[in-house]
Design a protein around this motif. Structure first.
Motif, PDB file in Angstrom:
ATOM      1  N   GLY A 147     -18.697  -6.480   6.391  1.00  0.00           N
ATOM      2  CA  GLY A 147     -19.296  -6.066   4.915  1.00  0.00           C
ATOM      3  C   GLY A 147     -19.855  -4.246   4.986  1.00  0.00           C
ATOM      4  N   PHE A 148     -19.142  -3.606   3.818  1.00  0.00           N
ATOM      5  CA  PHE A 148     -19.368  -2.470   3.366  1.00  0.00           C
ATOM      6  C   PHE A 148     -19.610  -1.977   2.312  1.00  0.00           C
ATOM      7  CE2 PHE A 148     -14.745  -3.232   3.567  1.00  0.00           C
ATOM      8  CZ  PHE A 148     -14.248  -3.002   2.058  1.00  0.00           C
ATOM      9  N   ASN A 149     -19.848  -1.323   1.860  1.00  0.00           N
ATOM     10  CA  ASN A 149     -20.180  -0.539   0.742  1.00  0.00           C
ATOM     11  C   ASN A 149     -18.828   0.595   0.758  1.00  0.00           C
ATOM     12  OD1 ASN A 149     -22.222  -2.335   0.125  1.00  0.00           O
ATOM     13  ND2 ASN A 149     -24.257  -0.597   0.219  1.00  0.00           N
ATOM     14  N   TRP A 157     -29.831  -2.754  -1.682  1.00  0.00           N
ATOM     15  CA  TRP A 157     -30.820  -3.527  -1.024  1.00  0.00           C
ATOM     16  C   TRP A 157     -29.976  -5.495  -0.221  1.00  0.00           C
ATOM     17  CZ3 TRP A 157     -35.731  -3.905  -0.120  1.00  0.00           C
ATOM     18  CH2 TRP A 157     -35.996  -5.691  -0.418  1.00  0.00           C
ATOM     19  N   LEU A 158     -28.827  -5.341  -1.006  1.00  0.00           N
ATOM     20  CA  LEU A 158     -28.491  -6.429  -0.793  1.00  0.00           C
ATOM     21  C   LEU A 158     -27.141  -6.176   0.523  1.00  0.00           C
ATOM     22  CD1 LEU A 158     -27.206  -9.270  -0.291  1.00  0.00           C
ATOM     23  CD2 LEU A 158     -25.182  -9.067  -1.753  1.00  0.00           C
ATOM     24  N   ALA A 159     -27.729  -4.744   0.831  1.00  0.00           N
ATOM     25  CA  ALA A 159     -26.639  -4.083   2.629  1.00  0.00           C
ATOM     26  C   ALA A 159     -27.701  -4.242   3.321  1.00  0.00           C
ATOM     27  CB  ALA A 159     -26.064  -2.781   2.237  1.00  0.00           C
ATOM     28  N   ALA A 169     -11.411  -1.442  11.111  1.00  0.00           N
ATOM     29  CA  ALA A 169     -12.997  -2.095  11.297  1.00  0.00           C
ATOM     30  C   ALA A 169     -12.443  -2.509  12.681  1.00  0.00           C
ATOM     31  CB  ALA A 169     -13.295  -3.240   9.966  1.00  0.00           C
ATOM     32  N   THR A 170     -13.448  -1.877  13.752  1.00  0.00           N
ATOM     33  CA  THR A 170     -13.929  -2.558  15.165  1.00  0.00           C
ATOM     34  C   THR A 170     -15.041  -3.165  14.794  1.00  0.00           C
ATOM     35  OG1 THR A 170     -12.658  -0.493  15.238  1.00  0.00           O
ATOM     36  CG2 THR A 170     -13.467  -1.401  17.357  1.00  0.00           C
ATOM     37  N   GLY A 225      -6.908   4.322  -3.784  1.00  0.00           N
ATOM     38  CA  GLY A 225      -7.575   5.613  -3.494  1.00  0.00           C
ATOM     39  C   GLY A 225      -9.384   4.987  -2.841  1.00  0.00           C
ATOM     40  N   GLN A 226      -9.741   3.823  -2.853  1.00  0.00           N
ATOM     41  CA  GLN A 226     -11.125   3.003  -2.389  1.00  0.00           C
ATOM     42  C   GLN A 226     -11.272   3.862  -1.142  1.00  0.00           C
ATOM     43  OE1 GLN A 226      -8.492   1.204  -3.051  1.00  0.00           O
ATOM     44  NE2 GLN A 226      -9.161  -0.581  -4.359  1.00  0.00           N
ATOM     45  N   ARG A 227     -12.831   4.043  -1.616  1.00  0.00           N
ATOM     46  CA  ARG A 227     -13.300   4.557   0.260  1.00  0.00           C
ATOM     47  C   ARG A 227     -14.841   3.742   1.258  1.00  0.00           C
ATOM     48  NH1 ARG A 227      -9.155   6.129   0.493  1.00  0.00           N
ATOM     49  NH2 ARG A 227      -8.442   8.123   0.614  1.00  0.00           N
ATOM     50  N   VAL A 228     -14.627   3.502   1.812  1.00  0.00           N
ATOM     51  CA  VAL A 228     -16.111   3.103   2.765  1.00  0.00           C
ATOM     52  C   VAL A 228     -16.748   3.488   2.931  1.00  0.00           C
ATOM     53  CG1 VAL A 228     -16.756   1.270   4.742  1.00  0.00           C
ATOM     54  CG2 VAL A 228     -14.580   0.776   3.568  1.00  0.00           C
ATOM     55  N   THR A 229     -18.272   3.287   2.439  1.00  0.00           N
ATOM     56  CA  THR A 229     -18.875   4.538   2.493  1.00  0.00           C
ATOM     57  C   THR A 229     -20.255   3.727   3.192  1.00  0.00           C
ATOM     58  OG1 THR A 229     -20.461   3.650   0.445  1.00  0.00           O
ATOM     59  CG2 THR A 229     -19.334   5.210  -0.011  1.00  0.00           C
ATOM     60  N   GLN A 230     -20.072   2.311   3.776  1.00  0.00           N
ATOM     61  CA  GLN A 230     -21.220   2.431   4.599  1.00  0.00           C
ATOM     62  C   GLN A 230     -21.214   0.644   5.056  1.00  0.00           C
ATOM     63  OE1 GLN A 230     -25.072   1.377   2.720  1.00  0.00           O
ATOM     64  NE2 GLN A 230     -25.831   1.461   4.742  1.00  0.00           N
ATOM     65  N   ALA A 231     -20.826   0.278   6.313  1.00  0.00           N
ATOM     66  CA  ALA A 231     -20.762  -0.667   7.046  1.00  0.00           C
ATOM     67  C   ALA A 231     -21.537  -1.433   7.712  1.00  0.00           C
ATOM     68  CB  ALA A 231     -19.413  -0.651   7.399  1.00  0.00           C
ATOM     69  N   TRP A 232     -21.664  -2.452   7.627  1.00  0.00           N
ATOM     70  CA  TRP A 232     -22.758  -3.251   8.858  1.00  0.00           C
ATOM     71  C   TRP A 232     -21.534  -4.624   9.894  1.00  0.00           C
ATOM     72  CZ3 TRP A 232     -22.816  -2.786   3.608  1.00  0.00           C
ATOM     73  CH2 TRP A 232     -22.768  -3.974   2.588  1.00  0.00           C
ATOM     74  N   SER A 233     -22.036  -4.832  10.775  1.00  0.00           N
ATOM     75  CA  SER A 233     -21.561  -5.789  11.642  1.00  0.00           C
ATOM     76  C   SER A 233     -20.349  -5.504  12.415  1.00  0.00           C
ATOM     77  CB  SER A 233     -21.115  -6.615  10.796  1.00  0.00           C
ATOM     78  OG  SER A 233     -22.145  -7.608  10.728  1.00  0.00           O
TER      79      SER A 233
END
Length: 694
Positions: A128-130, A240-242, A110-111, A90-98
């Motif tokens: 990556g993502f949070n 911060w790392l994101a 992920a595209t 049940g995890q969810r992606v809240t923010q992504a980069w690249s």
């Protein structure tokens, strides 16, 4: 800051061989720790094509986590990709980069971003993502790249890579490709946050603009102290790392090399290492462990720098300082190498003590390189010029032979110590300390231009990569324009060629009386003089050797009504490089009047009448030097005194009076026209009076 150059003998080191990386007991232990922490590799079955996915949770906290995903294409070239997986808890992606991440319940896709769509055979991409989680946070059981399940293998028609991310690197080629570089100063290094020191939030448009201006690399100074948790884990704040990753990703997308580091951590806590080895080592190790893990799949265009301007407290001599730095650098190198992926060969940049270029500092770093025996390293020093010139103290108003010899001596030592041994060098920061758009007049513009031109030439001819320190004083980041286009132009020209200059960029002509001819000395710098734009040789100006003379008739015409200030500007053009702008200024000697004030607020009424202040001297009645820095009569511009041309005053700062004895002090003001005025102060406690000398 560069301290005075001691008379050290040349380095006795012979050119070092470029050997394979050393593996110490520490590196083996770090590798074991990383294996226990868990780098999760998801695999399943697939057929005609092949791919490999490394999925890593680099940071996790109650209810949230940061994940890094590295995808290696083991099949034929792909132009446009998507990676799919299914959450099992049940995890969810809240923010992504690249990448762009979308989801339908537990199904995630992920595209690619526009800049990382192409995946050649054996090529890798990372994003990556949070995310959020409750109960548990297991890794996905499998991944599919463009509909093909990733197994970590491929058919015989597309052989897999022998060591993903672990190929050989060429540090000299990488450092050369980074030239020229630019610092995103006073931003991610600001305390406590990105905008705390006056700069706006960084945007991709800013980085695109930096690239468009000819820069090939950026240095991201990063202070981590305010962005991680407590011992023993020192977990880096996920947001911060994101944010750091986002800026790195943007820079890489603009085809920039990127260098990241531990920045003001150097004086906030790393400096206590000699007296607190256990705690500093634990914190340092945890931070670089997390940073290494977060970026292990990034390409070689990302470079790690261990510490900014390392310095230590609690030591008694430089040998102890050198030992402390060597120990921390060994931890850094071993830890990064043991983290695997592209980090096994990533370029690692090590500083000298204080990032200073005195010979003893250079020799100590060379000893580190010999002990480390790692082929993928570079050295870094900083250069802010000859100190009296860089802050305008002790009469250091001009780019003279002393300033130039300091530059040449520094770069020659660096070249002989490192470049000639096959170790590339990055001048990680350079500028003049007190050049700032908020402090106009500290460094006269023409003298600054000569310094910039010379730095570019002497660095280029010695194979040194330079990274301009810009805390906002060069590039207006809100408007995306240079605060002084001419400054940028001469820096840019210096990357490939030389520019001619002159003894000054100002010609002062008295406002009253007959106008005579005026001369300047040309500094050809290997160019040939082509003429003054809009003027006729023989009539408006003459040239004899390197002596350029503007005639009285031309000055009379160009100065017009002779009102105070810059009346005209002409350009000296040369066979190459940037033209040299010369301001024609009408002036009369400045006048001053009496004043009363206190040691916290004292201003000398001054009618500048077209002239500009160059420096100020202060002496007691017996001729000894007055005020701070009493080893010289010349005080520090802006720190101790400051002209205010709009208010027609010269301010004497509290910092000046803090070290002035009661009694009388004679001030001598030197102006760029060559004129001088003298002024007598009388100080009694906090009360100050003053009057001009007749």
């Amino acid at each position: 800051m560069i301290s005075p150059i001691p008379a050290f003998p040349p380095s006795s080191h012979q050119p070092a061989s470029r050997r394979s990386p050393r593996r110490s007991i520490l590196s083996v232990l770090i590798a074991a720790v990383l294996m226990l922490v868990g780098v999760l590799v998801a695999t399943a079955a697939q057929a005609a094509a092949g791919c490999k996915v490394v999925y890593q949770v680099s940071s996790q906290w109650q209810g949230g986590f940061t994940a890094d995903v590295a995808v290696t294409n083991l099949g034929d070239t792909i132009n446009g990709w998507n990676l799919k997986w299914t959450w099992t808890a049940g995890q969810r992606v809240t923010q992504a980069w690249s990448s762009t991440v979308t989801a339908a319940g537990d199904q995630v896709t992920a595209t690619n971003a526009s800049w990382n769509a192409a995946l050649p055979t054996s090529g890798s991409v990372s994003f990556g993502f949070n995310g959020s989680w409750t109960g548990s946070n297991p890794a996905p059981a499998s991944f599919a790249l463009n509909g093909v399940t990733c197994t970590g293998g491929a058919t015989p028609t597309t052989p897999p890579p022998s060591d993903p991310g672990g190929g050989s690197s060429d540090p000299e080629a990488i450092v050369a490709a980074m030239q020229p570089g630019w610092n995103l100063g006073n931003t991610l290094d600001a305390i406590p946050d990105e905008t705390s020191w006056g700069n706006p939030l960084t945007t991709q448009a800013l980085l695109r603009h930096v690239k468009s201006q000819g820069y090939n690399s950026i240095r991201l100074p990063i202070t981590w102290s305010n962005h991680h948790g407590a011992a023993p884990n020192y977990t880096i704040d996920a947001a911060w790392l994101a944010r750091v990753k986002q800026i790195v990703d943007w820079a890489l997308a603009e085809d920039l090399y990127v260098m990241i580091n531990l920045h003001h951590d150097s004086w906030q806590w790393i400096n206590t290492y000699p007296t607190d080895r256990t705690n500093v080592t634990a914190r340092y190790t945890r931070l670089w462990t997390q940073i290494s893990a977060a970026f292990r799949a990034y390409p070689e265009e990302l470079v790690f720098e261990s510490i900014n301007e390392p310095q230590f407290a609690g030591t008694t001599d430089d040998q102890q300082n050198y030992q402390a730095l060597a120990e921390l650098d060994e931890i850094f190198v071993d830890l990064v190498r043991a983290s695997g992926g592209a980090n096994t060969t990533r370029l690692l940049v090590l500083p000298t003590l204080f990032t200073n270029a005195d010979q003893g500092r250079l020799d100590a770093l060379n000893a580190e390189f010999d002990a480390l025996d790692d082929p993928n390293v570079a050295a870094t020093v900083h250069f802010y010029g000859y100190w009296p010139f860089s802050v305008n103290i002790a009469g250091g108003t001009r780019y003279d032979a002393t300033v130039e010899q300091d530059l040449i001596g520094t770069f020659d030592r660096v070249k002989a110590s490192f470049v000639d041994r096959g170790i590339p060098v990055i001048i990680g920061e350079w500028a003049l300390l007190n050049w700032d758009h908020n402090r106009p007049g500290v460094i006269e513009r023409g003298e600054f231009l000569k310094f910039l031109e010379a730095v570019g030439y002497h660095a280029r001819t010695r194979g040194l990569t330079t990274m301009l320190w810009d805390a906002g004083q060069f590039l207006n980041r809100t408007e995306l324009r240079w605060r002084d286009q001419g400054v940028h132009d001469i820096i840019q020209a210096s990357w490939t060629t030389r520019s001619g200059t002159a003894s000054s960029d100002q010609i002062f002509v008295p406002r009253t009386g007959a106008i005579g001819s005026k001369s300047l000395t040309l500094n050809l710098n290997g160019t040939t003089f082509q003429g003054l734009t809009g003027l006729t040789q023989g009539t408006d100006y003459t040239v004899s050797g390197n002596n350029l003379t503007v005639t009285a008739s031309a000055l009379t015409r160009l100065l017009g009504d002779r009102s105070y200030g810059v009346r005209a500007t002409v350009e000296a053009r040369f066979s190459q490089g940037v033209p040299w702008r010369i301001n024609l200024i009408s002036y009369d000697p400045a006048t001053q009047s009496t004043a009363t004030g206190t040691t916290t607020a004292f201003a000398i009424p001054t009618q500048f009448r077209g002239d500009q202040l160059a420096t100020m001297e202060a002496k007691y009645a017996d001729g000894s030097n007055a005020g701070p820095a009493n080893w010289t009569s010349y005080k520090e511009f802006w720190t101790h005194f400051q002209p205010d041309y709009s208010a027609n005053t010269i301010l004497l700062k509290p910092e000046f009076f803090a070290e002035v004895n009661d009694g009388t002090v004679t001030l001598t003001f030197h102006f760029w026209s060559g004129a001088r005025t003298t002024y007598t102060l009388t100080k009694s406690g906090t009360t100050v009076t003053g009057a001009p000398n007749s």
